[in-house]
Motif scaffolding. Structure first.
Motif, PDB file in Angstrom:
ATOM      1  N   GLU A  79       0.842  -1.213   0.000  1.00  0.00           N
ATOM      2  CA  GLU A  79       0.000   0.000   0.000  1.00  0.00           C
ATOM      3  C   GLU A  79       0.868   1.250   0.000  1.00  0.00           C
ATOM      4  O   GLU A  79       0.579   2.229  -0.685  1.00  0.00           O
ATOM      5  N   LEU A  80       1.926   1.184   0.771  1.00  0.00           N
ATOM      6  CA  LEU A  80       2.813   2.338   0.886  1.00  0.00           C
ATOM      7  C   LEU A  80       3.485   2.644  -0.455  1.00  0.00           C
ATOM      8  O   LEU A  80       3.534   3.793  -0.901  1.00  0.00           O
ATOM      9  N   LEU A  81       3.986   1.610  -1.107  1.00  0.00           N
ATOM     10  CA  LEU A  81       4.679   1.816  -2.378  1.00  0.00           C
ATOM     11  C   LEU A  81       3.712   2.302  -3.449  1.00  0.00           C
ATOM     12  O   LEU A  81       4.040   3.196  -4.243  1.00  0.00           O
ATOM     13  N   ASP A 113      13.152   9.827 -20.150  1.00  0.00           N
ATOM     14  CA  ASP A 113      12.531   8.971 -21.158  1.00  0.00           C
ATOM     15  C   ASP A 113      11.960   7.693 -20.514  1.00  0.00           C
ATOM     16  O   ASP A 113      12.184   6.588 -20.986  1.00  0.00           O
ATOM     17  N   LEU A 114      11.235   7.887 -19.439  1.00  0.00           N
ATOM     18  CA  LEU A 114      10.706   6.755 -18.662  1.00  0.00           C
ATOM     19  C   LEU A 114       9.232   6.972 -18.359  1.00  0.00           C
ATOM     20  O   LEU A 114       8.825   8.100 -18.067  1.00  0.00           O
ATOM     21  N   ASP A 115       8.490   5.883 -18.367  1.00  0.00           N
ATOM     22  CA  ASP A 115       7.109   5.933 -17.880  1.00  0.00           C
ATOM     23  C   ASP A 115       7.096   5.269 -16.516  1.00  0.00           C
ATOM     24  O   ASP A 115       7.533   4.131 -16.382  1.00  0.00           O
ATOM     25  N   ILE A 116       6.606   5.982 -15.517  1.00  0.00           N
ATOM     26  CA  ILE A 116       6.517   5.377 -14.178  1.00  0.00           C
ATOM     27  C   ILE A 116       5.315   4.434 -14.142  1.00  0.00           C
ATOM     28  O   ILE A 116       4.200   4.820 -14.494  1.00  0.00           O
ATOM     29  N   THR A 117       5.561   3.199 -13.738  1.00  0.00           N
ATOM     30  CA  THR A 117       4.462   2.251 -13.597  1.00  0.00           C
ATOM     31  C   THR A 117       4.065   2.198 -12.125  1.00  0.00           C
ATOM     32  O   THR A 117       4.908   1.904 -11.272  1.00  0.00           O
ATOM     33  N   VAL A 118       2.805   2.518 -11.857  1.00  0.00           N
ATOM     34  CA  VAL A 118       2.326   2.395 -10.473  1.00  0.00           C
ATOM     35  C   VAL A 118       2.029   0.915 -10.248  1.00  0.00           C
ATOM     36  O   VAL A 118       1.237   0.319 -10.983  1.00  0.00           O
ATOM     37  N   PRO A 119       2.673   0.291  -9.276  1.00  0.00           N
ATOM     38  CA  PRO A 119       2.452  -1.153  -9.094  1.00  0.00           C
ATOM     39  C   PRO A 119       1.040  -1.450  -8.610  1.00  0.00           C
ATOM     40  O   PRO A 119       0.367  -0.575  -8.069  1.00  0.00           O
ATOM     41  N   GLY A 167       4.078  -9.543 -14.874  1.00  0.00           N
ATOM     42  CA  GLY A 167       4.062  -8.132 -15.295  1.00  0.00           C
ATOM     43  C   GLY A 167       4.376  -7.201 -14.135  1.00  0.00           C
ATOM     44  O   GLY A 167       3.933  -6.062 -14.106  1.00  0.00           O
ATOM     45  N   SER A 168       5.143  -7.687 -13.146  1.00  0.00           N
ATOM     46  CA  SER A 168       5.405  -6.877 -11.952  1.00  0.00           C
ATOM     47  C   SER A 168       6.881  -6.512 -11.830  1.00  0.00           C
ATOM     48  O   SER A 168       7.760  -7.373 -11.947  1.00  0.00           O
ATOM     49  N   GLU A 169       7.130  -5.226 -11.575  1.00  0.00           N
ATOM     50  CA  GLU A 169       8.516  -4.786 -11.327  1.00  0.00           C
ATOM     51  C   GLU A 169       8.953  -5.112  -9.906  1.00  0.00           C
ATOM     52  O   GLU A 169      10.126  -4.984  -9.563  1.00  0.00           O
TER      53      GLU A 169
END
Ligand code: AMO
Length: 442
Positions: A251-253, A273-279, A326-328
């Motif tokens: 939840e925190l992340l 040149d990055l897209d931030i992926t919200v986990p 599909g998870s970082e």
């Protein structure tokens, strides 16, 4: 304080009088016209000054032109003039026709670093290095991240702690411990707030967090280790297992990444040149033993079976989690008790395993978490098992002798999160002032 326009906001401003402050980047001193590129922490803009000429075509008196000719790179000044949008201007599609300059601080002409300077020399001249908008953005992102975490914690009734960093004994293993002279005796720099964040549980605080310094006398020169780092810690009571800690962690992340994406997503795209992926929760959870098997099937064998994942193992399991889920992020769980500290709770049915985890993000460990052993007799046995003298731990053991709720928590390296979020090559880039075995300045 003078109101100033950030250079990045000029493109959206209307044409007309404007004032910007920043550092001189380049000066092009041509016969008919002069150009100055001025930078602030948000971007760069071109200032232009057509030289003055007399009717017969000879150069006229032009104090502004003389001042421009004398500008050294790095000089900090405030420029006033007329903003004009012009698509032909490569730098942001705007320029400022200069009317006046107020030089606050002239710089020495030779700049010690350039764009291609190596990281070590850049660290020597960190204040110059940090002027780069990209580097400035790193620390604005870090601010947003910490703010989002604090907001999450405050909204969820956590108490913020500031535990002491001077200690009478080690807080983690005795290796990597900095000893300092302390009046007639010795003190040690805290390697983590471990004992004191646990102490808050029998103190009845229930849910606590801390963002503070931690020190490790780790002599290694890797891209992920520092001798001083900022540790993000949380500890919560009334848990059933480390699963509750992992849920909090997720939840925190998510809250932190969402805030960064909302506030800086576009700038991150433009500069990194990055897209931030919200986990999304749940992050995959893989027991360590299984993770090692998966990695082996991918063709890499972690050198020792009784050891933690090594860096290549972490990269491999991260690649697997990305492909399969599909998870970082991936939690590695159920570490062997042989490679975990004495205070981790062991499985009820298998004392060889602990209720613990490491969190891997983009291929690198960012955190360790666990349920703690709260039964004092078991805790003493586990300490002995690790060759520790329970008498030396008496102050800590007392926490468990007067009624303590089951609890657990995690510690997470702030700079590692930022480094991996922005795909930076080295923790030094994500640390304001890095400390390593051979670096104590600036
Ligand atoms: P651990 O020792 O795994 O666990 O540290 C937790 C996290 O802190 C960061 N970290 C570091 N970052 C930079 N340089 C270092 N030398 C360094 N060492 C550690 C990492 C790591 O994952 N007390 C436990 C946590 C807990 O159980 O609550 C602890 O300190 O991101």
């Amino acid at each position: 304080m003078t109101e100033r326009t950030l250079i990045k906001n000029l493109a959206a401003a209307t044409d007309g009088p404007v004032s910007v402050s920043g550092w001189v980047d380049t000066v092009r001193d041509q016969k008919k016209v002069q150009f100055v590129v001025l930078r602030d922490e948000s971007g760069a803009v071109q200032l232009v000054h057509p030289r003055a000429f007399a009717e017969d075509g000879t150069p006229a008196e032009d104090a502004l032109a003389d001042a421009i000719s004398g500008l050294a790179q790095g000089t900090f000044l405030t420029a006033t003039g007329e903003l004009k949008h012009d698509e032909r201007v490569k730098l942001g599609g705007v320029e400022i026709k200069l009317e006046g300059m107020d030089i606050a601080a002239a710089a020495i002409p030779e700049t010690p670093i350039a764009d291609d300077t190596g990281v070590d020399k850049r660290m020597d001249w960190r204040f110059l290095d940090l002027r780069q908008p990209k580097n400035n953005l790193i620390f604005r992102i870090q601010t947003t991240l910490e703010h989002a975490w604090r907001t999450y914690w405050v909204e969820n009734d956590f108490i913020e702690l500031h535990t002491p960093k001077l200690m009478a004994s080690a807080s983690e293993s005795k290796a990597e411990l900095f000893e300092v002279e302390y009046f007639e005796g010795k003190a040690y720099l805290a390697q983590s707030p471990q004992f004191f964040k646990q102490m808050a549980q029998p103190a009845g605080f229930g849910k606590i967090f801390e963002i503070g310094p931690a020190f490790r006398a780790d002599p290694s020169f890797t891209s992920r280790h520092a001798t001083e780092f900022t540790s993000v810690d949380a500890e919560i009571s009334w848990i059933d297992s480390h699963e509750d800690v992992m849920k909090l962690h997720e939840e925190l992340l998510i809250a932190g990444f969402q805030a960064v994406k909302d506030k800086h997503g576009e700038e991150i795209k433009a500069l990194f040149d990055l897209d931030i992926t919200v986990p999304t929760a749940p992050f995959p959870r893989i027991p360590l033993a299984e993770a090692k098997q998966i990695v082996a099937e991918r063709g890499y064998t972690v050198p020792r079976t009784d050891a933690d994942m090594d860096p290549e193992g972490e990269r491999q399991i991260a690649a697997y989690a990305l492909e399969k889920y599909g998870s970082e992020f991936v939690f590695l769980t159920d570490y062997a008790s042989s490679i975990r500290p004495f205070y981790h709770m062991r499985h009820a049915d298998d004392a060889g395993l602990t209720n613990s985890y490491d969190l891997i993000f983009n291929g690198v460990e960012i955190s360790t978490g666990a349920q703690r052993e709260h039964r004092v007799d078991v805790l003493i046995e586990q300490a002995k098992d690790k060759g520790l003298d329970p008498e030396e731990l008496d102050f800590y053991l007392d926490f468990f002798r007067y009624g303590v709720p089951p609890h657990g928590g995690f510690g997470m390296g702030l700079s590692r999160v930022v480094m991996l979020m922005l795909h930076l090559p080295n923790i030094r880039e994500a640390t304001y002032l890095f400390r390593g075995p051979t670096r104590l300045t600036p």
